[in-house]
Motif scaffolding. Structure first.
Motif: not given
Length: 201
Positions: A66-80, A114-126
């Protein structure tokens, strides 16, 4: 009775004093004592009793995810990230799947995946990049994993379909061997007498 933390602080202070004074024997004794205190901090069955509230509790695997996801989401979306029962259930499902399919099939392997997937999210389709809720990630999890794996896999070298001398001259010795093998697979032959490659008839 002093807590383990207080005891450790005192021993560290005394150790530094003896180091400064050059008392090697005392230094060795204090280092041994410090080692015992350190071991006691991580071993609950140690003869030195450590109050339960002295050591920080290791977060559960769920909390770490959850902590990894929250930090990633905040960085991506600029919201919690929004968490509710449905998101929590999805996260439990993600954890179970990653744990089962990680190389080590344990908590550490699942968290690393989990960390690997979030780190390479930009590799996904739009489309997949927009699936940022845990319920959506869980729904498309296998597709997300496959896409990132394919994106990270080394791509096969693209060889010309015919012999190209300029291209050949730029290759390393190992690449020349691969290129010649590729040409022979296409039906090309090497004329040793004329020192040239001959196209298939």
């Amino acid at each position: 009775m002093r807590t383990l933390r207080e005891q450790t602080t005192v021993v560290r202070r005394l150790l530094q004093q003896q180091v400064d004074a050059g008392n090697n024997h005392e230094v060795e004794c204090l280092q041994s004592t410090l080692m015992v205190l350190t071991v006691a901090a991580v071993r609950p069955n140690s003869t030195i009793v450590q109050p339960a509230d002295e050591l920080p509790e290791t977060p559960s695997l769920y909390k770490q995810f959850e902590a990894e996801y929250r930090a990633w989401h905040l960085q991506k979306k600029q919201m919690s990230a929004r968490m509710d029962g449905g998101q929590g259930t999805a996260l439990h499902s993600i954890i179970a799947y990653l744990k089962e399919n990680s190389r080590t099939q344990d908590d550490a392997g699942a968290l690393a995946s989990w960390k690997y997937l979030l780190l390479h999210w930009e590799k996904l389709s739009e489309f997949l990049q927009k699936q940022t809720t845990l319920t959506a990630i869980n729904k498309y999890l296998t597709e997300i994993i496959d896409t990132i794996r394919q994106a990270q896999a080394p791509k096969a070298r693209q060889w010309p379909g015919e012999f190209n001398q300029a291209f050949y001259n730029k290759l390393t010795a190992a690449e020349m061997v691969e290129y010649r093998t590729h040409l022979r697979g296409l039906g090309w032959t090497f004329n040793a007498g004329r020192q040239m490659w001959v196209a298939p008839a």
